[in-house]
Every structure is written in C-alpha cells, then in structure tokens.
Scaffold this motif. Structure first.
Motif, PDB file in Angstrom:
ATOM      1  N   ARG B   3     -11.059   8.335 -24.234  1.00 29.19           N
ATOM      2  CA  ARG B   3      -9.859   7.957 -23.493  1.00 29.19           C
ATOM      3  C   ARG B   3     -10.213   6.956 -22.416  1.00 29.19           C
ATOM      4  N   ALA B   4      -9.195   6.230 -21.983  1.00 33.40           N
ATOM      5  CA  ALA B   4      -9.410   5.224 -20.962  1.00 33.40           C
ATOM      6  C   ALA B   4      -8.109   4.984 -20.219  1.00 33.40           C
ATOM      7  N   GLU B  82     -19.183   3.947 -19.994  1.00 33.24           N
ATOM      8  CA  GLU B  82     -19.515   4.389 -21.344  1.00 33.24           C
ATOM      9  C   GLU B  82     -20.926   4.975 -21.376  1.00 33.24           C
ATOM     10  N   GLY B 106     -14.545  10.709 -22.884  1.00 32.31           N
ATOM     11  CA  GLY B 106     -14.519   9.496 -22.076  1.00 32.31           C
ATOM     12  C   GLY B 106     -14.726   9.801 -20.607  1.00 32.31           C
ATOM     13  N   ARG B 197      -9.455   3.979 -25.646  1.00 27.98           N
ATOM     14  CA  ARG B 197     -10.054   2.794 -25.041  1.00 27.98           C
ATOM     15  C   ARG B 197      -9.849   1.548 -25.896  1.00 27.98           C
ATOM     16  N   GLU B 227     -14.574  -4.067 -19.765  1.00 24.95           N
ATOM     17  CA  GLU B 227     -14.769  -4.087 -21.214  1.00 24.95           C
ATOM     18  C   GLU B 227     -16.258  -4.123 -21.538  1.00 24.95           C
ATOM     19  N   SER B 234     -14.614   3.183 -18.892  1.00 20.25           N
ATOM     20  CA  SER B 234     -13.372   3.741 -19.411  1.00 20.25           C
ATOM     21  C   SER B 234     -12.180   3.398 -18.529  1.00 20.25           C
ATOM     22  N   TRP B 235     -12.416   2.752 -17.419  1.00 19.01           N
ATOM     23  CA  TRP B 235     -11.317   2.204 -16.632  1.00 19.01           C
ATOM     24  C   TRP B 235     -11.404   0.700 -16.758  1.00 19.01           C
TER      25      TRP B 235
END
Lengths: 443, 327
Positions: B3-4, B82, B106, B197, B227, B234-235
């Motif tokens: 998740r992100a 990550e 995540g 994500r 990224e 994850s943010w």
C-alpha cells in the motif's frame, strides 16, 4: 613469565578521590533512570547520540584495543619481548569493555532489553554485529584473564581444565558469531569445523607454549577486528549526515586501522602511568618497540585514509567545507605529529616523548569517534548539541571507576611481571627503579 | 507490492485535518507550541516529535520580483521506504517492513517490546523521521505507523446501519472507506490518496501528463518524489514547484540504504575464516621459528643477524624457566 601483585593499601588519598567521583556519578545515573534521558542529557530528536555514545561506547571500544594488539603481537606474531604488557593490556581491555557495557546500559532507552540481540537475529544490522562482538569479545577477555585469577587462588586443577577447554570454547564462540551473522547452518558448522581443526593442528604441530591456547588469542583478535570495524560500519548508513571527510565505504577499515594504532598507544600510555603510580620499573626497550609499531600503524592509517579520500575525490574538501578544521585538527595533531615524532629515534628513547606521542594518538582517536558521532554530522534544523554537566559527570565518573578498578586489580591480582629476582634487568636505570620498588614495598 | 499514499501538494490547502486525525487515532497528547512567524511561517509543531507523527510544512514561494507567488503545503511523516534504513539498522528487529498479502503491506512498523532504545534508527533514517520520548523514563521510538492497525481491520468491527449489521457488498464498500490511514480518511480535499503503490504511481504519472496537455496552465514538476528516492518509498509526492524548495532532499540518490552496509556485513563470515587462517599460519611460523631458536640457542649463526641483535638487547628473553611461564 612470573607475575606479582603490586603492594599497597587498597585505598589511598588518590583512590578515595576517585571513589568520590564515582559516587557522584552513580547519583547522576540514578537520577537519569528516575527522570529519563531528557532530564539529564542535552540529547534531542536532532542529536539522538551525544557524549555517552561518542566517548563511553565508541571511544571506550577503541581504547580497549590494547588487549588485542598486544595479545596478537605476543602470542600470534611471536613478539615475546612484549610479554610484559600482556596482562596489564588484557586487564585494561576487560575494564574498557566493562566501561562500554555500563555506558551503554546508561544510554539505552530500554536498558532492560539490552539482551535482546541474543534472541533477535537481524543479521543485516551493523549494530547487531556490534552487540554480538561486545558479548563475545568480553567472554574471550574474561577467559584470557582467568589464569591470573586461578593463579592467585592457587587452583591448578582448574587451570589445567581451562587449558583443555578454551580452544573448543573459542571455536564454538566463533561458530556462533558466524552463524548469527550469516543465518546459515553451513557457515556455522563450517566455521566450527575449521577452527576445531585449526586448534588441533596448532596444538599438535606448533611447539606448546605453556598456558597459552593459541586459538583463544586468535579468537580474541578476530572478534576485536570485527568489532572495531563494525563500529565503523554503523556510520555507513549515514551518508546524508556524516561529512564526506569522514564518510566513506571504507569506514570499517578506517576504524580498524585507527584502533590498531590506539591499541599500541594506550599500552604506552597505561604502562607509563602505571610505572609512575605504582612506582614500578619502566620497560624502556619494549616501550620503544611499541612506539615503533605505533609509528608504522599511524603511517599506514594516514596513508589509507588520505589515499581513500584521494580515490573518492574528496581531498579538495580539506581546504573548504565547514568541517575541514575538525578534520585537520584530528589528522595533524592526532596522527601526523605523533607519527613524525615516533619516527625519530630521539623520541623513541625518551619516556616523555613516547608518552606525549601516545597521548596525542589516544586523544586523536577519541576526537575521531566524537567527530563521527556528532561534530562532523550535519543534522537538520537549527541548534547544536553541547553535552550537559550531568552527561560530563557520568562519563568522568565511569573513567574514574575504571582507573580505580585497575588500581585495585593490580593490588589483588598478579598483573605486572615480577620486577626482582628474575635474572638481569634490561638496563641499569630499570634496575635502580626496581630496587626502589623493593624498598618501598618492604617499608 | 504494498500500500501507499500519494500526496498531491497542489491540492492541499494546509487545513491540518490530517494532523488532528492522526493525533486522535493514535491517542497522541497535544504539544505546547508557540507562534512561529519567522522562516517556515505558520507551521506547527516545529518538528516531528514523540507526540506528533505528522505535520504540514508551509512554504511561501516567491516570484522573480520577490512577491508571494504561491503557498505550498507539504504533509510530512514517515516515508515508509521500500527498503528502509531504519529496519536494516535496528539490532533487535524492532522495526519491520510489512510484506506479503497483509492489509498493512507497505507499512514500516515498530515493536516497543523488542526495542533497546539505542536510537540508531533515528540517525540512519535519511528523512530524519523516527523520534524519541525524551521526557519518559522508559521511552519509545515514535513515528507514523501508516495506521497499520486500521489497514489490518476496519473499525468499527461489526458496523450496523439502523440496527442492521452490514453485509455483502455494503460491508465491503464500508470497509474500503475505513481501511486507510486516518490522515487520508480525514483529508477533505483529496490531497492524500491511498491505494496500491503501482496504481498510485500510474495515477501520478497520468496527472503530470494530463497537465502537460493544458497549455497555459501551471505544470507539475515532472518527478514523483518517492518513486525512486532511496530505492522507493510508500509515500509519493507531486508538486508544482521544485521539490528542493519544499524541504525535500534531492541528494539522497536512488540506492536503497541497506545496501550501504550490506557489503561490509556480507564480508563478515568469510573474513572470520580468512583471519583465522592467516593468524593460524602466522602463529605457526613465528612459534616454530622461536622454538627453533630456543633449541639452537641464541648463537645460531647464518641469516639471523637481526633477530640475534634483538635477542641480545633483550636479556629478559627467557631461555630457562620456560615451564613456569603463564599468560
């Protein structure tokens, strides 16, 4: 080599002052446990590590390096003439690691969880390696110091058992270390087999040295090497904070090389002070030899560190950058000057010169660790960290405790080599000193 | 993949409902703050702390003439890397990246039951996120949990509408609206989007491209922060002013932090064996030589001048009484 106890009362005015300082520190530590780290220290989210980590832990480990450099030099490399330094150095190392363990317990936020690295095995953590090295090297140092205690108690049966068991215990400790660092049975069993075979071969083919299981010494040297370098590895995760004059992928090697140097320096430092404090003869020839080794170690460290910086293109940072003065101070006064001093025969022959050079090296390495922990770090936000008075008091009292315990130990245990009735003395000066000891002792 | 959250700073109005929701959900005490008129403007609290897992930073962007061009608000909290530096740093595995099929996959989570309080994570984190309860006797490390507890289970557990338990599709829909971090749930503008994500990266890219088609409009910076930074986080962030003007470090690189120590730590097992072999060999050679010397006596002729000199300068070198020697 026959060792003897230093004669003297367990408490003198000097040691009474030390005890007073320790008591004050103990009160500060009690206050810290009651009120929390924030109440006692100037640490903050911006500077989570300060004086205690820099001096009590990182410098403490470095200054305990004397035990492995000397034990390695004498037993592994056959530098028999330096045997006189072994027991004092092992005692200093043992106390140094005790200092580290106590300092750590004071600094940790959850001191009751201090044993958790034994059960949690995150092999990817440099701090995990540090924790295991502390535990295992402390075990080895204790094992190395056992003969002095057994000798004092006169338990020769246990001494025999100790000689038989220590090689196997050493192999097992090494296998355990490799096992938790690799999380692989293959590595662990392979290490156990390798060192057991090595122990067997050494005991069969290498002429026996009474009382010295070679594998114990080798294990101590290995754990020390790993420990000193792992303290450098800790900072590998801070490329964004630690100034590039200190941060390099070679940090573990820098820390190891500087530890070897300070190992020789602390022996000179400690031997000179002990001779004065306990009115013992100074082993001048052997000390000069240590000074020569120290010079080599310093030149190698300097060449490696500057060479590494040149390769990474950071030499230019020496002349600009906000942290350059710290670096120059550390390198010039802590490495270059003592290395140059010790390359001169005149300094090697002078007790004061040797002592000054060794002191510079000790201070230089402590300064290096302080730089890595806080001065050379660029932290976010405004504000700086200056240790609080209570932080300074706790560190000072820990050092006092170690000095006191050393003075006590040499009176209770045979640590120093016997200085009389053992054949000719190395020099007339030492012989006079020796007879002086005799008169004082018999007084 | 996990998740992100995607934070679109062009949407955020700086209302700080996320800060309030975070405090409420995580039961964090209030912080006494004071008005800060200098530098960072009206932001409060001044930094993340043991009592604040998240905060909005205020950035006044000036135009070329020195006049206020726009205000940008950035929600900061743990980036939930990550490959987190803190997880690789922790000597007792108190910090973990949740992986696999778990609802909170995540999240980087912390377990105080394991923690030593050594604070290495605080120094290892490239974003300076973990904080410490300096005022507590037995302090914890504090940081955003990604509301892992919310992601694991929707709250309330058995939702009812008109005394009727929710079931089937309505239950699923209800849970989807609840299973997200409290801040994302509270955000009134949609500046915080929660999801998978990879979907969010695609969404961020879509927004950037979409804007490019609107000529004459403001444009996103063609970069999704998080990224690739430090191996990905994850943010994720979008902005329309350069990220370094918003307090983001652009010099952290794309290398995951754990790799910095990996080489040194992987070298440990072979180094132990190698050192053992080397020291064993040295011990063997030096002691056999010493034994040979002792057997031959110190007057051995040829080839040993150096050692002979050493032996001469060292009358203490024991030739007798060997048997008494101990350590």
């Amino acid at each position: 080599m026959i060792h003897e106890q230093v004669k003297g009362k367990p408490v003198t005015p000097a040691t009474a002052a030390l005890i007073l300082l320790v008591a004050a520190g103990a009160i500060a530590v009690a206050y810290r446990y009651a009120m929390g780290l924030g109440a006692v220290t100037n640490l903050s989210d911006q500077y989570p590590w300060g004086l205690w980590v820099a001096v009590d832990v990182f410098s403490g480990v470095a200054l305990a390096a004397g035990s492995f450099t000397v034990a390695g030099l004498v037993y592994v490399f056959g530098g028999e003439r330096y045997h006189v330094f072994v027991r004092p150095a092992v005692l200093t190392g043992l106390l140094g690691y005790l200092f580290v363990a106590v300092g750590l317990a004071v600094d940790l936020g959850q001191p009751l969880h201090i044993w958790h690295p034994i059960i949690m095995w995150p092999e990817h953590s440099a701090m995990f390696e540090v924790a295991w090295c502390v535990m295992l090297y402390l075990s080895v140092l204790a094992l190395e110091f056992v003969p002095a205690v057994l000798e004092r108690l006169g338990w020769s049966g246990l001494q025999e058992l100790w000689k038989k068991l220590t090689p196997l215990v050493s192999a097992a400790l090494l296998a355990l270390f490799v096992g938790v660092m690799s999380l692989s049975w293959t590595w662990a069993i392979g290490t156990l087999v390798f060192f057991t075979v090595l122990a067997g071969m050494l005991s069969r083919f290498v002429p026996a040295r009474p009382g010295v299981p070679a594998l114990l010494i080798i294990a101590g040297v290995i754990f020390s090497t790993m420990h000193q370098s792992s303290l450098g590895s800790v900072f590998l995760l801070m490329p964004d904070k630690l100034d590039p004059l200190w941060w390099t992928p070679s940090l573990p090697i820098n820390f190891f090389l500087s530890a070897v140097a300070v190992g020789f320096a602390i022996v000179i430092f400690e031997a000179t002070l002990s001779a004065k404090a306990f009115k013992r003869p100074l082993e001048k020839e052997a000390l000069a030899g240590m000074g020569r080794f120290l010079a080599y170690a310093l030149w190698i460290y300097l060449a490696f560190r500057l060479g590494d910086m040149a390769v990474r293109g950071h030499l230019a940072g020496l002349f600009g950058g906000g942290k350059a003065p710290l670096f120059l101070l550390e390198i010039i006064l802590g490495v270059l000057v003592p290395a140059a001093m010790l390359t001169s025969a005149r300094v090697l022959g002078s007790t004061a010169g040797l002592f000054l050079a060794a002191t510079l090296v000790v201070l230089g390495v402590v300064f290096n660790r302080i730089n890595a922990v806080w001065l050379a770090m660029t932290m976010p936000g405004e504000g700086a960290y200056v240790p609080s008075a209570l932080e300074v008091l706790v560190t000072a009292s820990l050092i006092a405790a170690m000095v006191y315990l050393f003075a006590l130990a040499v009176k209770l245990l045979p640590v120093f080599p016997r200085s009389e009735g053992e054949g000719p003395q190395p020099s007339p000066a030492a012989a006079t000193a020796s007879s002086r000891t005799h008169t004082i002792a018999s007084r | 993949m996990g998740r992100a959250c995607l934070v679109d700073t062009t949407i955020c109005t700086g209302c700080r409902a996320c800060q309030v929701a975070c405090k409420a959900w995580n039961d964090l005490p209030a912080e006494k703050t004071k008005f800060r008129s200098k530098g960072d403007g009206y932001e409060n609290p001044p930094a993340l702390s043991g009592r604040s897992y998240t905060r909005i930073t205020f950035h006044e962007i000036l135009d070329d003439g020195g006049n206020l061009d726009r205000s940008v608000f950035v929600k900061r909290q743990c980036m939930h890397c990550e490959e987190p530096a803190c997880v690789s740093a922790c000597p007792v595995a108190a910090l973990q990246k949740v992986k696999g099929e778990s609802g909170s996959a995540g999240a980087v989570v912390y377990d105080v039951e394991k923690c030593l309080g050594c604070r290495y994570c605080m120094l290892a984190c490239p974003f300076n996120v973990p904080t410490f309860e300096w005022d507590k006797t037995v302090p914890k490390i504090q940081k955003c949990t990604f509301c892992a507890d919310r992601l694991e289970a929707a709250e309330p557990a058995n939702p009812q509408v008109n005394d009727q338990p929710l079931a089937g599709e309505s239950l699923e829909r209800f849970e989807d609206t609840q299973r997200m971090p409290a801040c994302a749930k509270a955000c009134p503008t949609g500046a915080i989007e929660f999801g998978e994500r990879e979907d969010l990266i695609a969404e961020a890219r879509r927004r950037i491209e979409e804007k490019k088609k609107q000529r004459g409009s403001w444009q996103y910076v063609d970069h999704i922060y998080g990224e690739k930074e430090v191996g990905g986080t994850s943010w994720l962030y979008l902005a329309n002013v350069p990220f370094d003007k918003l307090g983001f470090r652009m010099d952290l690189g794309e290398r995951p932090y754990p790799e910095y120590t990996k080489l040194a730590l992987d070298a440990v097992p072979p180094a132990v064996i190698g050192l053992g072999a080397a020291l064993g060999a040295i011990h063997w050679i030096s002691n056999r030589r010493a034994a040979a010397e002792e057997a031959d006596g110190p007057e051995t002729p040829t080839g040993r001048e150096g050692e002979q000199a050493e032996a001469a300068s060292e009358p203490e070198k024991p030739t007798s009484g060997e048997g008494q020697r101990a350590v």
